[in-house]
Design an enzyme around this catalytic site. Structure first.
Site, PDB file in Angstrom:
ATOM      1  N   GLU A   1       7.422  21.128 -12.188  1.00 25.91           N
ATOM      2  CA  GLU A   1       6.867  21.295 -11.248  1.00 25.91           C
ATOM      3  C   GLU A   1       6.810  19.858  -9.912  1.00 25.91           C
ATOM      4  O   GLU A   1       6.214  20.315  -9.520  1.00 25.91           O
ATOM      5  CB  GLU A   1       5.070  21.440 -11.331  1.00 25.91           C
ATOM      6  CG  GLU A   1       4.888  22.970 -12.241  1.00 25.91           C
ATOM      7  CD  GLU A   1       3.177  22.768 -12.673  1.00 25.91           C
ATOM      8  OE1 GLU A   1       2.880  23.726 -12.079  1.00 25.91           O
ATOM      9  OE2 GLU A   1       3.438  22.667 -14.195  1.00 25.91           O
TER      10      GLU A   1
ATOM     11  N   SER B   1       2.773  27.355 -13.556  1.00 26.10           N
ATOM     12  CA  SER B   1       3.502  27.328 -12.735  1.00 26.10           C
ATOM     13  C   SER B   1       4.390  28.589 -12.698  1.00 26.10           C
ATOM     14  O   SER B   1       5.593  29.149 -12.547  1.00 26.10           O
ATOM     15  CB  SER B   1       4.661  26.979 -12.050  1.00 26.10           C
ATOM     16  OG  SER B   1       3.734  25.748 -10.919  1.00 26.10           O
TER      17      SER B   1
ATOM     18  N   GLU C   1      -6.177  31.075 -18.160  1.00 26.85           N
ATOM     19  CA  GLU C   1      -5.597  29.798 -18.315  1.00 26.85           C
ATOM     20  C   GLU C   1      -7.086  29.326 -17.345  1.00 26.85           C
ATOM     21  O   GLU C   1      -7.483  29.856 -16.269  1.00 26.85           O
ATOM     22  CB  GLU C   1      -5.004  29.342 -18.218  1.00 26.85           C
ATOM     23  CG  GLU C   1      -4.425  30.412 -16.230  1.00 26.85           C
ATOM     24  CD  GLU C   1      -2.646  29.757 -16.814  1.00 26.85           C
ATOM     25  OE1 GLU C   1      -1.367  29.577 -17.810  1.00 26.85           O
ATOM     26  OE2 GLU C   1      -1.885  29.620 -15.757  1.00 26.85           O
TER      27      GLU C   1
ATOM     28  N   ASN D   1      -6.397  25.896 -13.893  1.00 26.69           N
ATOM     29  CA  ASN D   1      -5.968  24.798 -13.776  1.00 26.69           C
ATOM     30  C   ASN D   1      -6.601  24.024 -13.424  1.00 26.69           C
ATOM     31  O   ASN D   1      -7.437  24.135 -11.881  1.00 26.69           O
ATOM     32  CB  ASN D   1      -4.682  25.459 -12.734  1.00 26.69           C
ATOM     33  CG  ASN D   1      -3.950  27.127 -13.599  1.00 26.69           C
ATOM     34  OD1 ASN D   1      -3.053  26.263 -13.632  1.00 26.69           O
ATOM     35  ND2 ASN D   1      -4.068  28.134 -13.192  1.00 26.69           N
TER      36      ASN D   1
ATOM     37  N   SER E   1      -0.968  28.290  -1.185  1.00 23.39           N
ATOM     38  CA  SER E   1      -1.693  28.295  -1.840  1.00 23.39           C
ATOM     39  C   SER E   1      -2.717  29.004  -2.470  1.00 23.39           C
ATOM     40  O   SER E   1      -3.183  29.399  -0.917  1.00 23.39           O
ATOM     41  CB  SER E   1      -1.503  26.917  -3.318  1.00 23.39           C
ATOM     42  OG  SER E   1      -0.137  26.083  -2.517  1.00 23.39           O
TER      43      SER E   1
END
EC number: 6.3.2.4
Length: 323
Positions: free
Chosen positions: A15, A164, A286, A288, A297
């Site tokens: 990433e 990602s 999940e 992040n 984004s």
């Protein structure tokens, strides 16, 4: 007096380039009337300050300072590193040791959330709905029948500690498992295999903003590909619809759950959690803790929908981190 802010970007993982983009957006939008921003590039080879002319100055890792025309020490670090060492707790622990505040969660929370299977294991006693999981370590015998018996088909094979969508595959047939596991092992030596959840996928940003935990407007993920993979995330192969087209019941349920996870795990700074709805119930995929921060984004788009500019979003993170 203006505060010296180190914007750390890069990292040691796949990433790296995405992190550089995030860090440069933070650098571009940080309020120059309040802060002196410095771009600090962290890679396996070297740590350095990159000035406006492209000149590099090494970082003194003993106290996280730089020597340009004079010695510069930092009042705060804005952490924009996706993956290791910025999202897995290593940098958080380092900054704690050298006494420099930083904008992301603390080292334990970062390490826990970056390890998907540990995170799910900690949250399950709290009644957080999750997919059925099968864990596999590098070198362990691959029991294809055992995997299928537990999680079914199709299933997802993931690198346990990667972001990602690197190292992820959707597997439809038992014979595809070995190749998918090998792909995941290129990113991590731990593999997480999960049952397929068929429902609406949403992304929920939760941040601390002006001293309060705030759930941002929810984003619905509609991938043109088979799932929300790297192409869908970064190459325009998806629709990211904010606010999500979900019922008021679904929205209330997922907002409550996302805020609960943020609070019960002691997060601070930014988080972006992914969920899939089975009926009206959100299942956690999940969390992040260093989400993407470019204009494209998800979390910055959610902030914009909430009336928060990038300058306000980034300034708030720094002010929350400062003692």
């Amino acid at each position: 007096m203006k505060k010296n802010i180190a914007i750390v970007m890069g990292g040691y993982s796949s990433e790296y380039d995405i992190s550089i983009k995030s860090g440069n957006v933070v650098y571009q939008h940080l309020d120059r009337e309040v802060y002196h921003p410095y771009r600090i590039i962290i890679s396996k080879e070297k740590w350095f300050f990159l000035d406006e002319n492209g000149k590099e100055f090494p970082v003194d890792r003993s106290d996280f300072s730089i020597q340009a025309t004079e010695k510069i020490q930092f009042d705060c670090v804005f952490n924009a590193i996706h993956g290791t060492p910025g999202e897995d707790g290593l940098l958080q622990a380092y900054f704690e040791l050298v006494g420099v505040p930083q904008t992301s969660c603390n080292h334990y929370q970062a390490a826990l959330s970056f390890n998907k299977r540990d995170l799910l294991s900690v949250l399950k006693p709290h009644g957080i709905p999750c997919a059925t999981s099968y864990f596999l370590d590098k070198g362990q015998t691959i029991d294809e029948d055992g995997i299928v018996d537990k999680v079914g088909l199709p299933c997802f094979v993931k690198a346990n500690r990667a972001g990602s969508s690197y190292g992820i595959s959707k597997v439809y047939k038992k014979k595809e498992l070995k190749g998918a596991i090998e792909k995941a092992l290129t990113e991590d030596d731990q593999v997480l295999i999960e049952s397929f959840l068929d429902g609406v996928e949403v992304s929920v940003g939760v941040i601390t903003y002006q001293g309060q935990v705030k759930v941002l407007p929810i984003t619905e993920i509609v991938s043109e590909n088979d799932f929300f993979d790297f192409e869908a995330k970064y190459l325009g192969k998806s629709q990211e619809i904010t606010p999500a087209r979900i019922s008021s019941i679904k929205e209330a349920n997922v907002r409550k759950l996302a805020a609960f996870i943020y609070k019960v795990l002691g997060f601070k700074g930014y988080t972006r959690s992914e969920f899939i709805f089975i009926g009206d119930e959100p299942y956690l995929l999940e969390v992040n803790t260093i989400p993407g921060l470019t204009e494209e984004s998800i979390l910055p788009k959610q902030a914009k929908a909430a009336g928060i500019s990038l300058k306000e979003l980034f300034s708030s993170a720094i002010e929350e981190a400062l003692p």
